[in-house]
Each structure stands twice: as C-alpha cells, then as structure tokens.
Design a protein around this motif. Structure first.
Motif, PDB file in Angstrom:
ATOM      1  N   SER A   1      -3.957  -3.885  -1.785  1.00  0.00           N
ATOM      2  CA  SER A   1      -3.175  -2.939  -2.751  1.00  0.00           C
ATOM      3  C   SER A   1      -3.664  -2.861  -4.029  1.00  0.00           C
ATOM      4  O   SER A   1      -3.730  -1.708  -5.209  1.00  0.00           O
ATOM      5  CB  SER A   1      -1.401  -3.233  -2.475  1.00  0.00           C
TER       6      SER A   1
ATOM      7  N   ASP B   1      -5.175   5.314  -3.077  1.00  0.00           N
ATOM      8  CA  ASP B   1      -4.508   4.842  -1.938  1.00  0.00           C
ATOM      9  C   ASP B   1      -3.378   6.164  -3.315  1.00  0.00           C
ATOM     10  O   ASP B   1      -3.019   6.904  -2.421  1.00  0.00           O
ATOM     11  CB  ASP B   1      -3.191   3.552  -2.468  1.00  0.00           C
TER      12      ASP B   1
ATOM     13  N   ARG C   1       0.491  -0.753  -0.152  1.00  0.00           N
ATOM     14  CA  ARG C   1       0.500   0.115  -0.428  1.00  0.00           C
ATOM     15  C   ARG C   1       1.160   1.423  -0.075  1.00  0.00           C
ATOM     16  O   ARG C   1       2.561   1.243   0.180  1.00  0.00           O
ATOM     17  CB  ARG C   1      -0.793  -0.224   1.006  1.00  0.00           C
ATOM     18  N   GLU C   2       0.130   2.142  -0.792  1.00  0.00           N
ATOM     19  CA  GLU C   2       1.310   3.672  -0.749  1.00  0.00           C
ATOM     20  C   GLU C   2       0.933   4.759   0.755  1.00  0.00           C
ATOM     21  O   GLU C   2       2.118   5.096   0.779  1.00  0.00           O
ATOM     22  CB  GLU C   2       0.173   4.735  -1.482  1.00  0.00           C
ATOM     23  N   THR C   3       0.418   3.946   1.803  1.00  0.00           N
ATOM     24  CA  THR C   3       0.296   4.690   3.182  1.00  0.00           C
ATOM     25  C   THR C   3       0.795   3.951   4.185  1.00  0.00           C
ATOM     26  O   THR C   3       0.561   2.750   3.978  1.00  0.00           O
ATOM     27  CB  THR C   3      -1.158   4.833   3.257  1.00  0.00           C
TER      28      THR C   3
END
Ligand code: ADP
Ligand code: MG
Length: 623
Positions: free
Chosen positions: A517, A524, A443-445
């Motif tokens: 994801s 995201d 994931r981006e966070t």
C-alpha cells in the motif's frame, strides 16, 4: 484500554451472589496457562510435573495415540519424541487459516497437512484433526486443571489472542473454547492482558510498549491509556521469530549443523544462562549432528553475539510500530516484557538499550498474559466493576464501488468496538439490486485487497440513477467480529451479513499488503481517480444520448453540434488514463448541453402545471 463503568444500585452482596466461577487462559503457541483471581489476587494454577517440580506452564502440544487416546502437555511432548507424526505442536499457527495461508510453514512442521483454501487440517494416521480441535484439547486440559483447583465447574473464560489475529482466527479460537465446553466471555488481546496484570489501567494516563518474545513468535504493540480508556494503538512483529530461533542459532554456532538433539542442548544451555553467567552445552556422540560428542561452556556474551541478528529483527519491528503510533521511544511511559524468551538477561539488556529505559518485568513474563486474562475474567464474571475493553482493527475495511475502487469505512488501527456508515447511490436507471462486496486491506483497488464477503440487497423498486440511496453500516464488536448491513433509504429494504470468514490471512500477508500500500500508493490513487472520473463520464454520456433520442425536438442546431463535439471528445479521452482530461471533458459536455437541459426542465415544469391551479403549482415548487 479500559473504560470503567460502575453499575449503580447494585450492592456488594448482590454482586457476590451473581459472581461466576471464571478463569483466564493464555492459549500460547508454545505454552498455555490458566489463572484466576483468588482472594483479590490473580494467580496461575500450577500442577506437578513428572520430574517432581510444579509448573503452571502446559506445553501446547497434543499427542494422538494410534488407539485413539489423546494426551496433552508435558506427556504429549514426551510421547512426541518417538512419534512426531502423531504429535501436534504450534496449532495456533494454523488456527483459522487456509492451506495457502500456511504454505510457508508447512514444510517445517513434523506432521502432514491437508485441507483447502478455507481451512487446514492435520493428518494423523487415518484421521484428520483441525487446529480448532487441537486447541480445544489444550483448553479442555486447562479446564480440568482449573476445575480441580476451584472445586467446581468453570462457568466462564477469557481467552487471550494476539492483537493482530483477524476475524477468522478469533472466530476459530472462540470455536475451540466452545468445543472444550467453555463459555467464552471474551477474547482479549495479549498485550492488553499484560497491561491489565500490571494494573496499568488504574493510572490516569500513559503510553506503553509491550515486547512479547515467545517460543515461535514475536509481537510488539503500543497501548495507550487516556482517561481510564486503554487502547491498542498499533501492533506489529514477526510470526516466525522466537525462542526456537534462538535455540537454532546457538546450536548452529556451536555445532556447525543442527539436529533435534543439538537444538534441545542449546535450549537447555540458553535457559540455564538466565540464572548463571555460563552454562554447559552437551550432546552425546550417538545423537550429535557431527557424529562426535560435543561439550562446550557457553558464556552470556557468546550467546548475545550469536542471537544479535535475531534481536535486531525485533528492533526493526518495534521501531515500525512506534512510527505507526506516531511516537518516539522517549514518549513511552513504560515497556512491558512478555513471553518466556524475555526472561533471558541478553534479551532484557537488548530491550533496555532499544527503548532507553528499564522494562517492567516484576511479573513473570511467562505468566503475565494469563494473569491479565484472569483479571478480566473476574471483571466479566461479576466480581468487580464492569470494564469495557477496546482493541484495534488491524487492516482497513471497506466496500468495492463501481470501477473496482475501494471506499474505506473503517480505517486501520481504529479502536474497536466501532462502527461507521456511509450512503451510496445507485449507478444505473432502474437498478433493482445492489451488490455489496466487503474487502479488507490498505490498497485503493478491490482486486488488491482481500475479499471478505459479498451480499446483495434485492427488491429495490426501479428508480432513476442516483435516486436509490443505500446506507451501508459496518459494526465491529468487542471481539473484532464484523457485521455489515445495508438499507435502501427510500424503501427501508434491508440486508445484512455477519462476516465470519472460514480462513485467515497470515501476518506476512498483512505485512505485504501494508508494504504494497505504501509502494503503490501513488499509482493506486491515480488508478482510483481515473476509475471514478471514467464512471462519471460514462454515466453522463449515456444520459445525454438517451435524452437526445427522446427529445431531439428541443435541440437547436447550435446546441446539437456543440453537444456532438463535446461527446466525441469525451468518448475519446474516456478510454485513456488522464483523469483530468476526463474531468474536463465532463465539464465541457455539461456546458455544451446546458441550454438543452434547461429546455427539458422547462417542459417538465409546464407539464406539471397543466390542468392545475396556480396555488397547487406553487405548493409543488415549494415542496
Ligand atoms: P508462547 O507465547 O509462544 O507460547 P512462551 O512465552 O511460553 O511462548 O515462551 C516460550 C519460550 O521461552 C521458549 O523458546 C523457551 O525456551 C523460552 N524460555 C523459557 N524459559 C526461559 C528462560 N529461563 N530463559 C530464556 N528463555 C526461556
Ligand atoms: Mg505468549
């Protein structure tokens, strides 16, 4: 994958002299084996069983008697029938994990678990034993067996682990080896071991699928050999699918309900069907789940029908790793069968149809991993040329940046050993420390990824924002263990951390993180853009305000008014989630304050020229 590196200048005699007594161990969930290279041929070490046969398989089961004595293998399985609460099987499912990680399987285990988020232990009467200790007992048993066969102490061992094992699980397996008094030369991925046993590394190139159906787990991997380098391209599977599920499916189909006796009868019938077209299923009335005696003759096609839903699950996982590796089934050069359950002709037929080719099964699928580990141990023990093995990173690794977004340094399925570095700048003026948060996930966070470790770089002298430059380096060694270091470039100040988390991540979690994801990718990316733009906007707003406070005299009325409008607008959009509006607001503020920034720069230049000769100034400007 393998990289052949010969060591020049070393004679064969010298090599023989430095050759160590080494073995390879397949530390399985259900069964474990030990092997070594005997007269250039890899072999597994068998021992007599209580029923007079010989077998190389040691059930990965440990019985802790009330008097403190410990029994391993077949004898432990026998003892466990009367004392299930003192008998530990499947410790591999628990190794390197915390209580939360194993919540889902805890209820299906006959023994009680304790522990915390970092690590689990098994409650045996008054004692608490860790999965590392249980595995160490199995390893010690194999070590003794090997020392009897080899006639001397084992000086080094290669232990296999599933390709998807994370840092914590690998570290815990290594610890188990050490606890058993073994020098662990290397941990080796099970599919890679299987390919080594077949000598596939000696080919010029090729792509292989490894289909491993064991007692309680299913693993499927894609290996690729290019120019002598053998890589695990992708891995997948199901940690709760194996021969035990086949036994339960058969027992349920025959009896309607199941108990231990029905499952044992199903297992006997299943294994008998491997060599015969039909087999009998029998449970006596006194142990039957229905209360009545059950006898029935089972055919292969009966069983094939009952287990079809289980095999379909393996097909889905296999298709997924092919997709991950960007391959079609017909691009494979071979399919390797691993695990006791693939001895079944029903499973073989299924795999043949799934991949559209005859799978490799000349080497006993029960033994193939241990034989490959033996080959690798021989290499590392100095018996053959040096070989470098490479594996893949199961989930991306990165650092958290301002605003909680993740910058990935090493991507999923990157071949190990590997390294990556990236330079980051300080965010605030006079920032004297830098907190580094290492996360793993797709994931981006950062909050949606798994936190692996945090450490700080302290003692950086105060500098203007953006001047402090921190280089972060990720190194993953051949065992998959991560080392992170950070260095402030101007000052050379350094800090580093070896990431050895004390608990693991279940592969369901890995699976879930991957699914998330994909599901959240768009959201995201948007959140990431907003976070990045917002940070930049806040930085510019603060810097502009400070500059105006300091140098109000350099502002013309026009510029002051334009700057005020642009700042108010940017402050307005900054809290929102339209990142393009924020980006445009930043550009507008830049434009509005350009004359002011120029005036400040000119003044700074004037100041530096004052009192200096012209050639000094020219030097300054040029330097
Ligand atoms: P693990 O890798 O999980 O330790 P193994 O590879 O040893 O497991 O596989 C154990 C499984 O293989 C058990 O479910 C067992 O019933 C199954 N098995 C062993 N022999 C046969 C056989 N001849 N036919 C079918 N299944 C078999
Ligand atoms: Mg296995």
């Amino acid at each position: 994958m393998l990289l052949q590196i010969s060591e020049p200048g070393q004679s064969l005699a010298e090599k023989a002299e430095c050759k160590k007594r080494v073995v390879g161990i397949d530390l399985g969930t259900t069964n474990s084996l030990v092997g070594y290279v005997k007269d250039a041929t890899p072999t597994v070490i068998a021992a007599a069983t209580p029923d007079g046969a010989t077998s190389a398989l040691v059930p990965s089961v440990v019985y802790y008697a009330a008097d403190g004595s410990v029994t391993v293998g077949r004898a432990a399985v026998a003892a466990g029938r009367s004392a299930p609460a003192r008998t530990v099987a499947s410790a591999k499912r628990l190794i390197g994990r915390g209580l939360d990680d194993v919540k889902a399987i805890a209820s299906s285990l006959p023994y009680a678990l304790g522990g915390d988020a970092q690590s689990v232990h098994i409650k045996i009467g008054e004692r608490a034993v860790s999965p590392v200790e249980v595995s160490a007992e199995v390893l010690r048993h194999l070590r003794t067996r090997a020392e009897q066969a080899l006639g001397g102490p084992v000086e080094g061992v290669v232990i296999t682990v599933p390709a998807y094992f994370d840092d914590a699980q690998r570290q815990a397996t290594r610890d188990a080896g050490r606890l058993a008094g073994l020098e662990v030369l290397r941990l080796l991925a099970e599919p890679t071991a299987a390919a080594l046993a077949y000598g596939l590394d000696r080919g010029s190139r090729g792509t292989y699928a490894v289909y491993d159906l064991g007692g309680g787990t299913f693993d499927v991997s894609i290996l690729k050999l290019v120019d002598g380098v053998f890589e695990v391209k992708a891995t997948g599977g199901d940690s709760a699918l194996g021969g035990d599920d086949i036994d339960r499916a058969i027992a349920t189909a025959v009896c309607g309900s199941i108990n231990a006796a029905a499952v044992a009868a199903a297992r006997d019938a299943k294994e008998a069907l491997t060599d015969a077209e039909s087999a009998s299923f029998a449970v006596a009335a006194d142990v039957s789940p229905t209360g009545a005696a059950i006898t029935r003759t089972l055919s292969r096609s009966d069983v094939a029908g009952w287990i079809a839903p289980l095999l379909d699950k393996t097909a889905r996982a296999a298709r997924r790793v092919l997709k991950d590796a960007d391959l079609a089934a017909d691009q494979l050069d071979g399919v390797i069968l691993v695990g006791g359950s693939t001895r079944s002709p029903m499973v073989r037929d299924f795999v043949r149809a799934l991949f559209g080719r005859e799978p490799l099964c000349d080497i006993d699928p029960d033994q193939v991993v241990a034989l490959g580990a033996a080959v690798q141990a021989e290499v590392l023990g100095g018996g053959v040329q040096q070989v470098v093995l490479l594996d893949v990173v199961p989930l991306s690794l990165g650092v958290e940046m301002m605003g909680g977004v993740v910058e990935k340094l090493i991507h999923r399925n990157t071949t190990i050993p590997c390294g990556a570095n990236q330079t980051f700048t300080t965010y605030a003026d006079n920032q004297t420390g830098f907190d580094i948060h290492i996360v793993q996930g797709e994931r981006e966070t950062a909050s949606a990824c798994r936190s692996l470790a945090r450490f700080a770089l302290r003692g950086i002298p105060p500098m203007v924002a953006g001047m402090g430059r921190v280089e972060i380096t990720f190194m993953i060694d051949a065992d998959g263990l991560l080392n992170v270091s950070a260095k402030e470039i101007n000052t050379g100040i350094e800090a580093s951390i070896a990431v050895k988390p004390s608990y693991g991540l279940s592969d369901e979690q890995v699976e879930q993180m991957l699914v998330d994801s994909f599901e959240y990718a768009e959201q995201d990316l948007h959140d990431r853009n907003v976070a990045v733009e917002r940070i930049e906007a806040e930085r510019i707003l603060a810097a502009t305000k400070r500059a105006i406070e300091l140098d109000d005299g350099l502002l013309t009325d026009d510029v002051r008014a334009a700057a005020a409008v642009a700042m108010a607008h940017l402050e307005g959009v900054c809290g929102g989630s339209d990142y393009l509006a924020i980006r445009n607001g930043v550009a507008a503020l830049d434009l509005a304050t350009k004359p002011f920034a120029q005036a400040r720069m000119n003044r700074a230049l004037d100041a530096s020229m004052r009192g200096k000769r012209l050639d000094d100034v020219e030097q300054n400007v040029n330097s």
